[in-house]
Scaffold this motif. Structure first.
Motif, short mmCIF file in Angstrom:
data_model
loop_
_atom_site.label_atom_id
_atom_site.label_comp_id
_atom_site.label_asym_id
_atom_site.label_seq_id
_atom_site.Cartn_x
_atom_site.Cartn_y
_atom_site.Cartn_z
N ILE A 2 0.83 -1.21 0.00
CA ILE A 2 0.00 0.00 0.00
C ILE A 2 0.87 1.27 0.00
O ILE A 2 1.91 1.31 0.65
N LYS A 55 -6.04 0.04 15.29
CA LYS A 55 -4.80 -0.22 14.56
C LYS A 55 -3.85 0.94 14.77
O LYS A 55 -4.25 2.10 14.70
N HIS A 57 -0.20 2.46 13.37
CA HIS A 57 0.86 2.36 12.36
C HIS A 57 1.91 3.41 12.70
O HIS A 57 1.58 4.59 12.85
N LYS A 84 -12.38 6.49 7.13
CA LYS A 84 -11.37 6.31 6.09
C LYS A 84 -11.78 6.85 4.72
O LYS A 84 -10.96 6.98 3.83
N ASN A 88 -7.80 3.19 1.28
CA ASN A 88 -7.58 1.82 1.75
C ASN A 88 -6.59 1.84 2.90
O ASN A 88 -5.87 0.89 3.14
N LEU A 90 -6.84 1.53 6.08
CA LEU A 90 -6.96 0.56 7.16
C LEU A 90 -6.28 -0.77 6.86
O LEU A 90 -6.15 -1.61 7.73
N THR A 91 -5.81 -0.94 5.62
CA THR A 91 -5.11 -2.17 5.28
C THR A 91 -3.61 -2.06 5.55
O THR A 91 -2.87 -3.00 5.29
N LEU A 92 -3.16 -0.94 6.08
CA LEU A 92 -1.73 -0.76 6.39
C LEU A 92 -1.27 -1.82 7.38
O LEU A 92 -1.95 -2.12 8.32
#
Length: 92
Positions: A2, A55, A57, A84, A88, A90-92
């Motif tokens: 990503i 989450k 990061h 979000k 995308n 939240l896919t980190l």
């Protein structure tokens, strides 16, 4: 893989993002944050040790670089993704 810069810009423009340690801590405590992004040199111990279901990061750069990535004219140590949008992130 990503592209964090593209995902972050999409979240900022189409969703809802809170900037700053205080705002981010409030969003986490209120249960609004879906994700937290911290600069490598974020001073907040609370955000580094989040134990709720959010989450986290850690961005490789410092707060100046994270601010620039967000398109802000100031440093950003922490930000909370509330919505979000079309990103995308939240896919980190």
């Amino acid at each position: 893989m990503i592209d964090i810069s593209r995902a972050l810009k999409a979240a900022i423009t189409t969703g809802k993002v809170e900037f700053g340690v205080d705002q981010t801590e409030k969003a986490v405590k209120a249960g609004k944050a879906q994700m937290v992004i911290l600069a490598r040199n974020c001073p907040s111990e609370l955000l580094k040790s989040i134990d709720v279901d959010v989450k986290v990061h850690v961005y490789e750069g410092n707060n100046m670089e994270l601010g620039a990535l967000c398109g802000k004219p100031f440093s950003v140590s922490a930000l909370a993704v509330i919505d979000k949008g079309t990103s995308n992130i939240l896919t980190l």
